[in-house]
Design a protein around this motif. Structure first.
Motif, PDB file in Angstrom:
ATOM      1  N   ARG A 143       0.829  -1.208   0.000  1.00  0.00           N
ATOM      2  CA  ARG A 143       0.000   0.000   0.000  1.00  0.00           C
ATOM      3  C   ARG A 143       0.864   1.258   0.000  1.00  0.00           C
ATOM      4  O   ARG A 143       1.742   1.408   0.847  1.00  0.00           O
ATOM      5  N   TRP A 144       0.571   2.168  -0.917  1.00  0.00           N
ATOM      6  CA  TRP A 144       1.278   3.450  -0.951  1.00  0.00           C
ATOM      7  C   TRP A 144       0.976   4.271   0.293  1.00  0.00           C
ATOM      8  O   TRP A 144       1.805   5.059   0.737  1.00  0.00           O
ATOM      9  N   ALA A 145      -0.178   4.064   0.885  1.00  0.00           N
ATOM     10  CA  ALA A 145      -0.552   4.815   2.084  1.00  0.00           C
ATOM     11  C   ALA A 145       0.378   4.520   3.258  1.00  0.00           C
ATOM     12  O   ALA A 145       0.415   5.279   4.229  1.00  0.00           O
ATOM     13  N   ASP A 146       1.165   3.434   3.165  1.00  0.00           N
ATOM     14  CA  ASP A 146       2.088   3.073   4.240  1.00  0.00           C
ATOM     15  C   ASP A 146       3.373   3.895   4.232  1.00  0.00           C
ATOM     16  O   ASP A 146       4.159   3.800   5.176  1.00  0.00           O
ATOM     17  N   PHE A 147       3.603   4.666   3.170  1.00  0.00           N
ATOM     18  CA  PHE A 147       4.798   5.514   3.157  1.00  0.00           C
ATOM     19  C   PHE A 147       4.643   6.569   4.250  1.00  0.00           C
ATOM     20  O   PHE A 147       3.659   7.298   4.286  1.00  0.00           O
ATOM     21  N   ALA A 148       5.624   6.593   5.147  1.00  0.00           N
ATOM     22  CA  ALA A 148       5.572   7.497   6.292  1.00  0.00           C
ATOM     23  C   ALA A 148       6.991   7.855   6.702  1.00  0.00           C
ATOM     24  O   ALA A 148       7.965   7.255   6.222  1.00  0.00           O
ATOM     25  N   ALA A 149       7.107   8.807   7.595  1.00  0.00           N
ATOM     26  CA  ALA A 149       8.422   9.233   8.075  1.00  0.00           C
ATOM     27  C   ALA A 149       9.219   8.030   8.565  1.00  0.00           C
ATOM     28  O   ALA A 149       8.688   7.171   9.276  1.00  0.00           O
ATOM     29  N   ASP A 150      10.475   7.988   8.143  1.00  0.00           N
ATOM     30  CA  ASP A 150      11.438   6.967   8.566  1.00  0.00           C
ATOM     31  C   ASP A 150      11.034   5.541   8.213  1.00  0.00           C
ATOM     32  O   ASP A 150      11.509   4.589   8.838  1.00  0.00           O
ATOM     33  N   ALA A 151      10.176   5.341   7.220  1.00  0.00           N
ATOM     34  CA  ALA A 151       9.685   4.008   6.882  1.00  0.00           C
ATOM     35  C   ALA A 151      10.357   3.388   5.658  1.00  0.00           C
ATOM     36  O   ALA A 151      10.303   2.175   5.474  1.00  0.00           O
ATOM     37  N   ALA A 152      10.979   4.190   4.802  1.00  0.00           N
ATOM     38  CA  ALA A 152      11.501   3.693   3.526  1.00  0.00           C
ATOM     39  C   ALA A 152      13.003   3.420   3.599  1.00  0.00           C
ATOM     40  O   ALA A 152      13.707   3.898   4.483  1.00  0.00           O
ATOM     41  N   THR A 153      13.466   2.664   2.614  1.00  0.00           N
ATOM     42  CA  THR A 153      14.887   2.389   2.437  1.00  0.00           C
ATOM     43  C   THR A 153      15.347   3.084   1.165  1.00  0.00           C
ATOM     44  O   THR A 153      14.711   2.947   0.114  1.00  0.00           O
ATOM     45  N   LEU A 154      16.443   3.812   1.254  1.00  0.00           N
ATOM     46  CA  LEU A 154      17.035   4.457   0.078  1.00  0.00           C
ATOM     47  C   LEU A 154      17.981   3.452  -0.564  1.00  0.00           C
ATOM     48  O   LEU A 154      19.005   3.084   0.015  1.00  0.00           O
ATOM     49  N   SER A 155      17.615   2.958  -1.733  1.00  0.00           N
ATOM     50  CA  SER A 155      18.408   1.913  -2.376  1.00  0.00           C
ATOM     51  C   SER A 155      19.345   2.448  -3.451  1.00  0.00           C
ATOM     52  O   SER A 155      20.266   1.743  -3.869  1.00  0.00           O
ATOM     53  N   ARG A 156      19.112   3.699  -3.882  1.00  0.00           N
ATOM     54  CA  ARG A 156      19.939   4.236  -4.970  1.00  0.00           C
ATOM     55  C   ARG A 156      19.866   5.760  -4.958  1.00  0.00           C
ATOM     56  O   ARG A 156      18.804   6.321  -4.736  1.00  0.00           O
ATOM     57  N   PHE A 157      21.009   6.390  -5.188  1.00  0.00           N
ATOM     58  CA  PHE A 157      21.064   7.836  -5.408  1.00  0.00           C
ATOM     59  C   PHE A 157      22.148   8.076  -6.452  1.00  0.00           C
ATOM     60  O   PHE A 157      23.307   7.757  -6.235  1.00  0.00           O
ATOM     61  N   VAL A 158      21.742   8.581  -7.610  1.00  0.00           N
ATOM     62  CA  VAL A 158      22.661   8.782  -8.721  1.00  0.00           C
ATOM     63  C   VAL A 158      22.575  10.225  -9.183  1.00  0.00           C
ATOM     64  O   VAL A 158      21.481  10.731  -9.480  1.00  0.00           O
ATOM     65  N   ARG A 159      23.733  10.875  -9.248  1.00  0.00           N
ATOM     66  CA  ARG A 159      23.830  12.245  -9.748  1.00  0.00           C
ATOM     67  C   ARG A 159      24.443  12.204 -11.146  1.00  0.00           C
ATOM     68  O   ARG A 159      25.234  11.297 -11.444  1.00  0.00           O
ATOM     69  N   PRO A 160      24.118  13.170 -11.998  1.00  0.00           N
ATOM     70  CA  PRO A 160      24.722  13.183 -13.331  1.00  0.00           C
ATOM     71  C   PRO A 160      26.252  13.137 -13.296  1.00  0.00           C
ATOM     72  O   PRO A 160      26.879  12.456 -14.101  1.00  0.00           O
ATOM     73  N   ARG A 161      26.865  13.826 -12.347  1.00  0.00           N
ATOM     74  CA  ARG A 161      28.326  13.840 -12.283  1.00  0.00           C
ATOM     75  C   ARG A 161      28.904  12.487 -11.914  1.00  0.00           C
ATOM     76  O   ARG A 161      30.077  12.225 -12.157  1.00  0.00           O
ATOM     77  N   ASP A 162      28.103  11.594 -11.332  1.00  0.00           N
ATOM     78  CA  ASP A 162      28.553  10.229 -11.060  1.00  0.00           C
ATOM     79  C   ASP A 162      28.708   9.452 -12.369  1.00  0.00           C
ATOM     80  O   ASP A 162      29.445   8.469 -12.409  1.00  0.00           O
ATOM     81  N   LEU A 163      28.000   9.871 -13.393  1.00  0.00           N
ATOM     82  CA  LEU A 163      28.005   9.188 -14.681  1.00  0.00           C
ATOM     83  C   LEU A 163      28.969   9.835 -15.676  1.00  0.00           C
ATOM     84  O   LEU A 163      29.481   9.167 -16.573  1.00  0.00           O
ATOM     85  N   ASP A 164      29.180  11.139 -15.535  1.00  0.00           N
ATOM     86  CA  ASP A 164      30.051  11.909 -16.430  1.00  0.00           C
ATOM     87  C   ASP A 164      30.512  13.142 -15.658  1.00  0.00           C
ATOM     88  O   ASP A 164      29.701  14.019 -15.361  1.00  0.00           O
ATOM     89  N   ALA A 165      31.800  13.192 -15.365  1.00  0.00           N
ATOM     90  CA  ALA A 165      32.347  14.301 -14.563  1.00  0.00           C
ATOM     91  C   ALA A 165      32.038  15.659 -15.183  1.00  0.00           C
ATOM     92  O   ALA A 165      31.897  16.647 -14.470  1.00  0.00           O
ATOM     93  N   ALA A 166      31.905  15.726 -16.502  1.00  0.00           N
ATOM     94  CA  ALA A 166      31.614  16.993 -17.178  1.00  0.00           C
ATOM     95  C   ALA A 166      30.222  17.520 -16.830  1.00  0.00           C
ATOM     96  O   ALA A 166      29.923  18.690 -17.067  1.00  0.00           O
ATOM     97  N   LEU A 167      29.378  16.666 -16.257  1.00  0.00           N
ATOM     98  CA  LEU A 167      28.025  17.082 -15.888  1.00  0.00           C
ATOM     99  C   LEU A 167      27.952  17.560 -14.439  1.00  0.00           C
ATOM    100  O   LEU A 167      26.866  17.863 -13.944  1.00  0.00           O
ATOM    101  N   GLY A 168      29.098  17.659 -13.782  1.00  0.00           N
ATOM    102  CA  GLY A 168      29.149  18.138 -12.417  1.00  0.00           C
ATOM    103  C   GLY A 168      29.087  19.654 -12.366  1.00  0.00           C
ATOM    104  O   GLY A 168      28.865  20.326 -13.384  1.00  0.00           O
ATOM    105  N   PRO A 169      29.298  20.196 -11.173  1.00  0.00           N
ATOM    106  CA  PRO A 169      29.225  21.661 -11.015  1.00  0.00           C
ATOM    107  C   PRO A 169      30.236  22.369 -11.910  1.00  0.00           C
ATOM    108  O   PRO A 169      31.327  21.862 -12.163  1.00  0.00           O
ATOM    109  N   ASP A 170      29.829  23.533 -12.379  1.00  0.00           N
ATOM    110  CA  ASP A 170      30.733  24.351 -13.193  1.00  0.00           C
ATOM    111  C   ASP A 170      31.897  24.817 -12.335  1.00  0.00           C
ATOM    112  O   ASP A 170      31.726  25.132 -11.157  1.00  0.00           O
ATOM    113  N   GLN A 171      33.059  24.809 -12.926  1.00  0.00           N
ATOM    114  CA  GLN A 171      34.272  25.202 -12.176  1.00  0.00           C
ATOM    115  C   GLN A 171      34.477  26.694 -12.217  1.00  0.00           C
ATOM    116  O   GLN A 171      34.132  27.387 -13.065  1.00  0.00           O
TER     117      GLN A 171
END
Length: 179
Positions: A151-179
């Motif tokens: 049930r989606w209604a079960d999503f609540a504070a501190d209830a989920a697991t973060l299984s992935r976090f991907v930033r563009p710069r993780d895939l291509d350094a040129a997509l990171g912050p401007d220098q």
């Protein structure tokens, strides 16, 4: 199990003189980042049985470029409530999702997406993924959360697991912050 994937829109252009923030387009770097993220999503085998997104121009263009890299159509339900939504509003949207969907992609804006992850995922010492989001949730970044429930209604504070976090710069350094 429910899987909630959150994608922040790609980098938008501040050079374009649009009358409303809602109408801001992506810049060239944002277009590249979105396509790169789409290719990465495909390489991970990510699939969604429902997509919901803000109708803001930078989100619609992000989705177009993600699709170019992903190679499959994403047909979102456009939901105006997602535009600049708070974590509380986003959580309401998530909790109202039909339980027939198991893998949902939400495409929207910060700070709401970042705040939603920080609300749903417990703050545990040494959680590098959550710490990364707390540091910054850059444009075109993707976070994947899971919850052992039917049930989606079960999503609540501190209830989920973060299984992935991907930033563009993780895939291509040129997509990171401007220098």
């Amino acid at each position: 199990m429910k899987t909630l994937t959150l994608l922040r829109h790609a980098k938008s252009s501040w050079d374009d003189s649009v009358a409303r923030d809602f109408d801001r387009p992506l810049n060239a770097k944002g277009q590249r980042a979105a396509a790169t993220m789409g290719r990465h999503m495909k390489s991970l085998g990510l699939a969604f049985d429902h997509v919901v997104a803000s109708p803001a121009r930078r989100v619609t263009e992000t989705i177009d470029h993600v699709v170019a890299g992903y190679g499959e159509t994403l047909a979102p339900d456009w939901d105006r409530r997602i535009y600049l939504a708070s974590a509380a509003t986003l959580l309401d949207i998530v909790r109202d999702l039909p339980d027939t969907h198991d893998r949902v992609l939400v495409v929207g804006h910060n700070p709401g997406l970042e705040d939603l992850v920080l609300l749903l995922v417990p703050d545990r010492t040494g959680d590098a993924l959550r710490d990364g989001i707390e540091e910054k949730y850059p444009t075109a970044s993707l976070a994947e959360l899971t919850l052992e429930t039917d049930r989606w209604a079960d999503f609540a504070a501190d209830a989920a697991t973060l299984s992935r976090f991907v930033r563009p710069r993780d895939l291509d350094a040129a997509l990171g912050p401007d220098q």
